[in-house]
Write an enzyme that holds these catalytic residues in place. Structure first.
Site, PDB file in Angstrom:
ATOM      1  N   LYS A 256       0.851  -1.187   0.000  1.00  0.00           N
ATOM      2  CA  LYS A 256       0.000   0.000   0.000  1.00  0.00           C
ATOM      3  C   LYS A 256       0.888   1.237   0.000  1.00  0.00           C
ATOM      4  CE  LYS A 256      -3.687   2.113   2.812  1.00  0.00           C
ATOM      5  NZ  LYS A 256      -4.497   1.947   4.042  1.00  0.00           N
TER       6      LYS A 256
ATOM      7  N   SER B 234      -9.292   2.005   3.292  1.00  0.00           N
ATOM      8  CA  SER B 234      -8.451   2.744   2.363  1.00  0.00           C
ATOM      9  C   SER B 234      -7.501   1.841   1.570  1.00  0.00           C
ATOM     10  CB  SER B 234      -7.623   3.795   3.125  1.00  0.00           C
ATOM     11  OG  SER B 234      -6.798   3.176   4.098  1.00  0.00           O
TER      12      SER B 234
ATOM     13  N   SER C 206      -9.472  -0.476   7.528  1.00  0.00           N
ATOM     14  CA  SER C 206      -8.973  -0.280   6.161  1.00  0.00           C
ATOM     15  C   SER C 206      -8.316  -1.498   5.530  1.00  0.00           C
ATOM     16  CB  SER C 206      -7.988   0.892   6.121  1.00  0.00           C
ATOM     17  OG  SER C 206      -8.661   2.103   6.331  1.00  0.00           O
TER      18      SER C 206
END
Length: 467
Positions: free
Chosen positions: A72, A147, A171
């Site tokens: 990420k 996210s 997330s």
């Protein structure tokens, strides 16, 4: 296919690691329209494959040899881009590698690229990225969750074996539910946060997204442990999480009555959760209904505290030291204002403003201090529940993946997407989301399992049993 089977074939010479990496790279290109990767480390991944192949031949390859992993865009990897999905870090390259990432590299994992995400981890749909939204693998008109949405899509679409995301209020777990993957949020402090760009420091956790519980357990085993660079990393030694018990003892499993009767809960999600509870009951596990009237306070406590922490943490992005710098500023104050105004997106600005308001002298006691007291009460109440039960089940999300753009209209509606997941972050306890069927339209559902602090071994063993 879980890593253990892949590794067996790789070490037996049935598969060529360089060809495996090339296959992933070609697949990433084929699914470029999903907007998953912001950077792909093609040549680096190919070179790493050659080096690890030699190690396999020589018998000294690491525990993750040949596992292809995506990161990420919120985790530091030295000499690689780090933008946190934001224009404010335009052109920035990390000066060091996150502890969790380094531990993966030490065991011969291959980092294949940097994945899109909501800006600074603020969002539940991956639509808050400065680089555009990622599309859901199962239905490209739907959001992938956030996210860590792109990280979950990468695993669901077969663009890598696993992804490493971050979980501040769900997330890792929420996008895993939307994409039919496994998402693990460990106990706060179980994995070092050194090298994780901060959103809300007392909530943030690094966690794996995988296609199986076994892979999540192995990655946790590698990444967990104390770290001299992070004083919040627990000194408690990691356990052998990937050493599963074949015969599971009967458990006491709780569920919150309020969670299954909350407003906005999709009927399909509700029935899938109830069916899993009844299945566990039929297997001899004891099912306990719990009253949790405090459920309604979870989101206000979570957003009050995380916005306050975000306001403080994001002060460092000012155009002076690194990243985007506004042009033609006449003085220092104007430089700050123009840089932050141009560099931050709408959602990040909203949370900074609200967080600054919450921390202001006039409102500190009314909001921040009160939220901290309620957080303490919720932690105490949750610990009491775990004296009665071994695990607590709930849906991971109140609905399957929703339409792109639908919840951009109302921030409040978007925040409600975290209603079940924020509990684990408020309390700092471990939680996992595993697939739990699909809607009639083929959209995945997720089942969330909560466990007491540092009970990851029991949690993973139970999750594997019902996976």
């Amino acid at each position: 296919m879980q890593y253990s089977e892949y590794r067996e074939r790789l070490f037996a010479g049935e598969w060529n690691l360089s060809e495996v990496v090339d296959t992933f790279l070609e697949r990433i290109k084929s699914y470029k329209h999903l907007n998953v990767f912001l950077d792909v480390y093609e040549e680096e991944a190919r070179q790493k494959a050659k080096e690890i192949s030699e190690k396999i031949k020589n018998g000294n390859a690491g525990r993750l040899a040949g596992m292809v992993i995506g990161l990420k865009d919120i985790l530091a990897y030295k000499d690689h881009g780090l933008q946190c999905g934001s224009k404010i870090l335009d052109g920035f390259q990390s000066q060091f590698t996150a502890t969790a990432v380094q531990r993966l590299l030490n065991e011969d994992a291959i980092i294949i690229g940097r994945q899109n995400c909501d800006e600074f981890g603020m969002g539940s749909s991956n639509e808050n990225s400065a680089f555009g939204p990622t599309l859901n693998f199962w239905n490209e008109n739907k959001v992938p969750g956030g996210s860590s949405g792109a990280s979950a899509v990468a695993v669901a679409a077969g663009l890598c074996h696993a992804s490493i995301g971050s979980d501040t209020g769900g997330s890792v777990r929420q996008p895993s539910a939307f994409n039919g993957t496994v998402g693990l949020k460990p106990t706060y402090g179980r994995i070092s946060r050194w090298g994780l760009a901060a959103y809300a420091s007392s909530f943030d956790c690094i966690g794996p997204i995988t296609s199986s519980v076994a892979d999540a357990a192995l990655l946790l085993e590698v990444m967990a442990g104390k770290d001299e660079y992070d004083s919040t990393a627990s000194p408690i030694a990691p356990e052998l999480y990937s050493d599963f018990t074949s015969n599971l003892e009967k458990k006491r499993i709780g569920y919150f009555k309020e969670a299954l009767h909350s407003e906005g809960l999709d009927e399909g999600v509700k029935q899938a959760t109830i069916s899993k509870i009844e299945e566990l009951r039929s297997q001899g596990h004891e099912i306990v209904e719990l009253d949790f009237p405090e459920l309604k306070y979870l989101l206000p406590v979570y957003y009050t505290l995380t916005m306050a922490e975000a306001s403080s943490n994001l002060n460092r992005y000012d155009g002076v030291r690194y990243g985007h710098r506004a042009k033609d500023a006449k003085n220092l104050e104007e430089l700050y204002k123009k840089t932050r105004g141009e560099g931050f997106g709408k959602e990040v600005k909203r949370r900074i403003l609200l967080g600054t308001f919450i921390l202001s002298a006039e409102y500190y006691d009314a909001y921040y201090a009160k939220a901290q007291r309620v957080r303490t009460l919720i932690i105490q109440k949750t610990n009491d529940y775990f004296k009665e039960v071994d695990f607590i089940l709930s849906p991971t999300t109140p609905s399957p993946a929703f339409d792109l753009g639908r919840k951009n209209v109302s921030a409040t509606e978007a925040y409600l997407e975290d209603i079940y997941t924020v509990h684990a972050n408020v309390c700092g306890i471990p939680a996992i989301s595993i697939p739990n069927g699909k809607s009639p339209e083929g959209l995945p559902y997720g089942l969330q399992i909560l466990a007491p602090s540092f009970a990851e071994k029991d949690l993973l063993n139970f999750a594997k049993h019902i996976e």
